[in-house]
Design a protein around this motif. Structure first.
Motif, PDB file in Angstrom:
ATOM      1  N   GLN A  72      11.739   8.708   2.911  1.00 38.21           N
ATOM      2  CA  GLN A  72      12.887   9.617   2.799  1.00 38.21           C
ATOM      3  C   GLN A  72      13.740   9.255   1.578  1.00 38.21           C
ATOM      4  O   GLN A  72      14.212  10.114   0.836  1.00 38.21           O
ATOM      5  CB  GLN A  72      13.734   9.550   4.076  1.00 38.21           C
ATOM      6  N   MET A  73      13.895   7.953   1.332  1.00 41.30           N
ATOM      7  CA  MET A  73      14.700   7.507   0.186  1.00 41.30           C
ATOM      8  C   MET A  73      14.023   7.893  -1.132  1.00 41.30           C
ATOM      9  O   MET A  73      14.655   8.381  -2.066  1.00 41.30           O
ATOM     10  CB  MET A  73      14.918   5.989   0.226  1.00 41.30           C
ATOM     11  N   LYS A  74      12.695   7.694  -1.192  1.00 44.45           N
ATOM     12  CA  LYS A  74      11.947   8.028  -2.415  1.00 44.45           C
ATOM     13  C   LYS A  74      12.055   9.529  -2.694  1.00 44.45           C
ATOM     14  O   LYS A  74      12.255   9.939  -3.842  1.00 44.45           O
ATOM     15  CB  LYS A  74      10.493   7.595  -2.289  1.00 44.45           C
ATOM     16  N   ASP A  75      11.970  10.322  -1.628  1.00 44.15           N
ATOM     17  CA  ASP A  75      12.080  11.774  -1.792  1.00 44.15           C
ATOM     18  C   ASP A  75      13.457  12.153  -2.369  1.00 44.15           C
ATOM     19  O   ASP A  75      13.550  13.034  -3.221  1.00 44.15           O
ATOM     20  CB  ASP A  75      11.878  12.496  -0.445  1.00 44.15           C
ATOM     21  N   ILE A  76      14.488  11.461  -1.924  1.00 42.23           N
ATOM     22  CA  ILE A  76      15.837  11.759  -2.449  1.00 42.23           C
ATOM     23  C   ILE A  76      15.918  11.391  -3.930  1.00 42.23           C
ATOM     24  O   ILE A  76      16.389  12.165  -4.764  1.00 42.23           O
ATOM     25  CB  ILE A  76      16.906  10.977  -1.654  1.00 42.23           C
ATOM     26  N   MET A 108      -1.360  -2.926  -7.076  1.00 43.54           N
ATOM     27  CA  MET A 108      -0.682  -1.667  -6.753  1.00 43.54           C
ATOM     28  C   MET A 108       0.547  -1.446  -7.646  1.00 43.54           C
ATOM     29  O   MET A 108       1.291  -0.503  -7.457  1.00 43.54           O
ATOM     30  CB  MET A 108      -0.235  -1.670  -5.280  1.00 43.54           C
ATOM     31  N   GLY A 109       0.791  -2.385  -8.588  1.00 39.35           N
ATOM     32  CA  GLY A 109       1.888  -2.220  -9.540  1.00 39.35           C
ATOM     33  C   GLY A 109       3.258  -2.556  -8.998  1.00 39.35           C
ATOM     34  O   GLY A 109       4.283  -2.161  -9.576  1.00 39.35           O
ATOM     35  N   LYS A 110       3.304  -3.309  -7.892  1.00 43.08           N
ATOM     36  CA  LYS A 110       4.596  -3.671  -7.293  1.00 43.08           C
ATOM     37  C   LYS A 110       5.243  -4.807  -8.084  1.00 43.08           C
ATOM     38  O   LYS A 110       4.559  -5.655  -8.660  1.00 43.08           O
ATOM     39  CB  LYS A 110       4.417  -4.113  -5.844  1.00 43.08           C
ATOM     40  N   THR A 111       6.571  -4.847  -8.055  1.00 41.97           N
ATOM     41  CA  THR A 111       7.322  -5.984  -8.562  1.00 41.97           C
ATOM     42  C   THR A 111       7.675  -6.849  -7.359  1.00 41.97           C
ATOM     43  O   THR A 111       8.283  -6.346  -6.398  1.00 41.97           O
ATOM     44  CB  THR A 111       8.597  -5.511  -9.284  1.00 41.97           C
ATOM     45  N   ILE A 112       7.229  -8.101  -7.401  1.00 41.60           N
ATOM     46  CA  ILE A 112       7.415  -9.004  -6.265  1.00 41.60           C
ATOM     47  C   ILE A 112       8.445 -10.072  -6.643  1.00 41.60           C
ATOM     48  O   ILE A 112       8.206 -10.887  -7.539  1.00 41.60           O
ATOM     49  CB  ILE A 112       6.089  -9.681  -5.855  1.00 41.60           C
ATOM     50  N   MET A 113       9.585 -10.050  -5.960  1.00 44.67           N
ATOM     51  CA  MET A 113      10.649 -11.020  -6.211  1.00 44.67           C
ATOM     52  C   MET A 113      10.694 -12.033  -5.067  1.00 44.67           C
ATOM     53  O   MET A 113      10.449 -11.666  -3.909  1.00 44.67           O
ATOM     54  CB  MET A 113      12.002 -10.306  -6.290  1.00 44.67           C
ATOM     55  N   LEU A 114      11.005 -13.278  -5.390  1.00 46.19           N
ATOM     56  CA  LEU A 114      11.205 -14.280  -4.345  1.00 46.19           C
ATOM     57  C   LEU A 114      12.702 -14.413  -4.109  1.00 46.19           C
ATOM     58  O   LEU A 114      13.463 -14.663  -5.042  1.00 46.19           O
ATOM     59  CB  LEU A 114      10.613 -15.631  -4.765  1.00 46.19           C
ATOM     60  N   SER A 115      13.113 -14.197  -2.849  1.00 45.73           N
ATOM     61  CA  SER A 115      14.540 -14.138  -2.546  1.00 45.73           C
ATOM     62  C   SER A 115      15.074 -15.450  -1.989  1.00 45.73           C
ATOM     63  O   SER A 115      14.499 -16.036  -1.068  1.00 45.73           O
ATOM     64  CB  SER A 115      14.833 -13.001  -1.552  1.00 45.73           C
ATOM     65  N   ALA A 120       0.830  -1.212   0.000  1.00 37.81           N
ATOM     66  CA  ALA A 120       0.000   0.000   0.000  1.00 37.81           C
ATOM     67  C   ALA A 120       0.867   1.267   0.000  1.00 37.81           C
ATOM     68  O   ALA A 120       0.360   2.365  -0.237  1.00 37.81           O
ATOM     69  CB  ALA A 120      -0.911   0.007   1.220  1.00 37.81           C
ATOM     70  N   GLN A 121       2.178   1.110   0.231  1.00 36.01           N
ATOM     71  CA  GLN A 121       3.071   2.275   0.293  1.00 36.01           C
ATOM     72  C   GLN A 121       3.489   2.673  -1.123  1.00 36.01           C
ATOM     73  O   GLN A 121       4.120   1.889  -1.831  1.00 36.01           O
ATOM     74  CB  GLN A 121       4.332   1.935   1.111  1.00 36.01           C
ATOM     75  N   THR A 122       3.172   3.909  -1.520  1.00 33.88           N
ATOM     76  CA  THR A 122       3.521   4.332  -2.882  1.00 33.88           C
ATOM     77  C   THR A 122       5.025   4.562  -3.029  1.00 33.88           C
ATOM     78  O   THR A 122       5.527   4.623  -4.152  1.00 33.88           O
ATOM     79  CB  THR A 122       2.785   5.643  -3.225  1.00 33.88           C
ATOM     80  N   ASP A 123       5.746   4.657  -1.920  1.00 29.13           N
ATOM     81  CA  ASP A 123       7.188   4.927  -1.988  1.00 29.13           C
ATOM     82  C   ASP A 123       8.007   3.666  -2.197  1.00 29.13           C
ATOM     83  O   ASP A 123       9.233   3.748  -2.321  1.00 29.13           O
ATOM     84  CB  ASP A 123       7.648   5.608  -0.692  1.00 29.13           C
TER      85      ASP A 123
END
Ligand SMILES: CNC(=N)NC(=O)NC
Length: 302
Positions: free
Chosen positions: A295-299, A79-86, A22-25
């Motif tokens: 904060q990272m997205k803002d940068i 939500m358009g996320k890319t979901i990777m399995l690690s 749900a986080q757009t960042d």
């Protein structure tokens, strides 16, 4: 476009995957971990912290009741996320020692977590149900180089058999070069994202930006010569002081200096920021109440 990638699955008292989707960042989420490496013919092991119902496929360490993840991945996709399995993480069991084992492991991941394939439904479980991950991340932190290049090549072969959806491969090496586990695979197989753990290692970490030994330039050269001309290099960072060994965390002001410099110097290869990990980031808020991933997205967007 640059991206914020986070690891999720090992956070203390972590919220559900849907809460982070749900986080757009946040753009990319690495689900950690497949942490048990299987012998040929056996199931791998998995661990997603406080998620899932504690049941396993009989005779294995592979979680069979990850109902929250099953329910949440569709929301993440919406939500358009890319979901990777690690694959991997700090605490793993088992070791890949030959190509047959590596090919088995790669095929297991593909048929169990990739596209649903009725032809093999009786041979492979579906731990996340009909959900299809967007790719596989290799966070191999010890045990040496055997098998990883073979696994990635095998996965590429499977990807080519399924041409109507793009699948990704990523790697999370530590910053000393060449990475003891993934160096050969990173140099010789096409990768989409490489998020270097620029922490927990003296003399190449982000905190070494101040003493001139931060080795992003070296990694930029390595990624620029990856077989995939569009391979992207991410700056991997601890998301809070306690997220890594003492002294490796840097605050957003320091990140801003570093990111603006390297994003400008390497516009083609610079992919964004990776954070270890989501819950640490969520709980690390600044004076304005912004999480560390905000904060990272803002940068990145400034
Ligand atoms: C101690 N191991 C880790 N922190 N691992 C990672 O950060 N993997 C991305």
């Amino acid at each position: 476009k640059t991206n914020v990638a986070v690891y999720w699955g090992q956070g203390r008292d972590q919220q559900r995957l849907r809460d982070f989707c749900a986080q757009t960042d946040i753009d990319i989420i690495n689900l950690g971990f497949i942490n048990g490496f299987p012998t040929q013919g056996a199931y791998p092991g998995s661990n997603f912290g406080n998620q899932c119902d504690g049941n396993f496929y009989p005779g294995s360490d592979l979680l069979s009741g990850c109902h929250q993840i099953v329910d949440d991945i569709p929301i993440c996709k919406q939500m358009g996320k890319t979901i990777m399995l690690s694959i991997g993480g700090a605490y793993t069991t088992g070791q890949i020692t030959n190509d047959a084992q590596a090919n088995w492991f790669a095929d297991f991941l593909w048929y169990s977590f990739g596209p649903v394939n009725s032809a093999v439904a009786d041979q492979y479980p579906r731990p996340f149900g009909d959900n299809v991950v967007d790719g596989f991340d290799f966070d191999i932190e010890h045990g040496g180089p055997i098998g990883w290049k073979t696994m990635i090549n095998r996965l590429h072969m499977r990807f080519q058999e399924h041409s109507d959806k793009k699948f990704y491969i990523s790697a999370a090496p530590q910053c000393p070069t060449p990475d003891a586990q993934l160096g050969d695979a990173i140099a010789s197989t096409a990768l989409d994202f490489v998020w270097v753990q620029f922490y927990n290692n003296e003399g190449c970490s982000a905190k070494n930006f101040v003493d001139g030994t931060f080795n992003f330039d070296t990694w930029a050269g390595i990624i620029a010569s990856n077989p995939n001309p569009d391979a992207k290099l991410f700056i991997g960072l601890p998301a809070a002081p306690k997220a890594a060994n003492d002294g490796y965390y840097i605050d957003a002001t320091q990140v801003s200096t570093l990111v603006r410099w390297y994003m400008a110097f390497y516009p083609k290869v610079f992919g964004g920021i990776m954070l270890w990990e989501a819950t640490y980031a969520q709980n690390n808020k600044d004076a304005l109440g912004r999480t560390y991933y905000q904060q990272m997205k803002d940068i990145l967007d400034s």
